[in-house]
Design an enzyme around this catalytic site. Structure first.
Site, short mmCIF file in Angstrom:
data_model
loop_
_atom_site.label_atom_id
_atom_site.label_comp_id
_atom_site.label_asym_id
_atom_site.label_seq_id
_atom_site.Cartn_x
_atom_site.Cartn_y
_atom_site.Cartn_z
N ASN A 10 4.00 6.36 -2.54
CA ASN A 10 5.26 5.91 -2.67
C ASN A 10 4.99 4.68 -3.45
O ASN A 10 4.70 3.51 -2.92
CB ASN A 10 5.69 5.37 -1.17
CG ASN A 10 6.94 4.54 -1.27
OD1 ASN A 10 7.56 4.54 -2.32
ND2 ASN A 10 7.36 3.89 -0.09
N LYS A 12 7.32 2.45 -4.73
CA LYS A 12 8.32 1.71 -4.52
C LYS A 12 9.01 1.27 -5.94
O LYS A 12 9.00 2.09 -6.80
CB LYS A 12 7.90 0.27 -3.63
CG LYS A 12 7.20 1.04 -2.53
CD LYS A 12 6.82 0.04 -1.33
CE LYS A 12 6.27 0.58 -0.22
NZ LYS A 12 5.77 -0.51 0.98
N HIS A 100 13.43 4.68 4.93
CA HIS A 100 12.19 3.77 4.79
C HIS A 100 12.66 2.47 5.45
O HIS A 100 13.62 1.89 5.27
CB HIS A 100 11.63 3.46 3.26
CG HIS A 100 10.33 3.25 3.36
ND1 HIS A 100 10.19 1.57 3.43
CD2 HIS A 100 9.10 3.41 3.12
CE1 HIS A 100 9.13 1.15 3.30
NE2 HIS A 100 8.45 2.59 3.06
N GLU A 102 12.02 -0.37 4.57
CA GLU A 102 12.60 -1.49 3.47
C GLU A 102 14.04 -1.14 3.27
O GLU A 102 14.77 -1.99 2.98
CB GLU A 102 11.54 -1.26 2.34
CG GLU A 102 10.21 -2.06 2.48
CD GLU A 102 9.19 -1.43 1.58
OE1 GLU A 102 9.50 -0.93 0.72
OE2 GLU A 102 8.06 -1.67 1.97
N GLU A 175 5.51 5.13 10.21
CA GLU A 175 5.19 3.84 9.53
C GLU A 175 5.41 2.71 10.51
O GLU A 175 6.64 2.06 10.28
CB GLU A 175 5.82 3.67 8.05
CG GLU A 175 5.50 4.93 7.21
CD GLU A 175 5.96 4.36 5.73
OE1 GLU A 175 4.75 4.51 4.83
OE2 GLU A 175 6.74 3.93 5.43
N GLY A 181 2.27 -2.81 4.30
CA GLY A 181 1.81 -3.94 3.21
C GLY A 181 1.24 -5.13 3.72
O GLY A 181 0.99 -6.13 3.01
N SER A 218 -0.56 0.56 5.41
CA SER A 218 -1.95 0.01 4.80
C SER A 218 -2.86 0.98 4.81
O SER A 218 -3.98 0.81 5.14
CB SER A 218 -2.33 -1.28 5.75
OG SER A 218 -1.41 -2.18 5.53
#
Ligand code: PGA
Length: 262
Positions: A10, A12, A100, A102, A175, A181, A218
């Site tokens: 991914n 992003k 997701h 985000e 996730e 991250g 991560s």
């Protein structure tokens, strides 16, 4: 039901076109195994470009796939800036990330919107990668399982009911938000607890559903083998570590070693 172990990169909102092409070409230098899938979730503008790189590699064993990072909840029309399932399909997109964290956080995506996106993708036979996961606050209060169950019920289960059929194939990505991250991946016990729970919920309700459950948050060269050895982990969704060829190569090697069947 049979599932394909998957490794999804991914990206992003990172990389320029040349960097993206090079990364894919270098990643594909490594041989997969017949039963495995390697998928690139690219920014929208690069989908045709990356598709042409992937097409030139189709003779190799294993499956390489193209994913979008989002899809519109609408079919077509006056929705400036959005990209429909029909458009994605027309340019060769096989997978799409939906929900997701985000997008949930920065674009206020809720379960209703996510449910509609799932249906839009299924209508075009695009395989959906539904992302779920809890905040650290919910985990600290031991409410993570209940939260994830609600995410699945309010989006996926409602979508299946409304769609009137099971999707041909489905991917769930667990996730935990606190692991994305941050360099702090979930422990083996934490991952197995949630993956086992998701598998149980889905199998209880849909014994014929074909699905895989990926871990994301991560994932890197150092923890990939350990994460892939967890019973209910069928692969990974990798963000930061998918942007550099050295780490991507390391993760692909672990993936092949862990999941390849002769
Ligand atoms: P990360 O991102 O690997 O950088 O934690 C994973 C994701 O957001 O899909």
């Amino acid at each position: 039901m049979a599932k394909t172990p998957l490794l999804i990169a991914n990206w992003k909102m990172n990389l320029l076109p040349d960097e993206a092409c090079l990364l894919v070409k270098r990643a594909l230098e490594l041989d997969l195994s017949r039963n495995l899938g390697l998928v690139f979730a690219t920014p929208y503008p690069y989908l045709p470009l990356i598709n042409s790189v992937l097409q030139s590699e189709l003779h190799k064993p294993g499956k390489v796939g193209l994913a979008a990072q989002d899809i519109s909840a609408h079919k077509s029309g006056a929705y400036t800036g959005e990209v429909s399932g029909e458009m994605l399909k027309a340019i060769g997109t096989e997978y799409v990330l939906i929900g997701h964290s985000e997008r949930r956080e920065y674009h206020n995506e809720d379960e209703l919107l996510i449910k509609n996106k799932l249906i839009r993708a299924w209508e075009k036979q695009i395989i959906t990668v539904l992302c779920v996961g809890e905040t650290l606050e919910l985990r600290n209060k031991s409410q993570h399982l209940e939260y994830i169950r609600n995410q699945i019920y309010e989006s996926l289960v409602v979508a299946i009911e409304e769609f009137g059929a099971l999707p041909a194939e489905l991917v769930i990505a667990y996730e935990p938000i606190w692991a994305i991250g941050t360099g702090r991946s979930a422990s083996s016990e934490e991952v197995q607890e949630v993956h086992g729970y998701i598998r149980q919920i889905l199998l209880d309700r849909y014994p014929n559903l074909v699905f895989s459950i990926l871990y994301g948050g991560s994932v890197n060269v150092d923890n990939a083998t350990k994460l892939f050895s967890i019973r209910d982990v069928d692969g990974a969704l990798v963000g930061g570590a998918s942007l550099q060829i050295e780490s991507m190569h390391g993760i692909i090697r672990s993936f092949v070693k862990s999941f390849a069947k002769a």
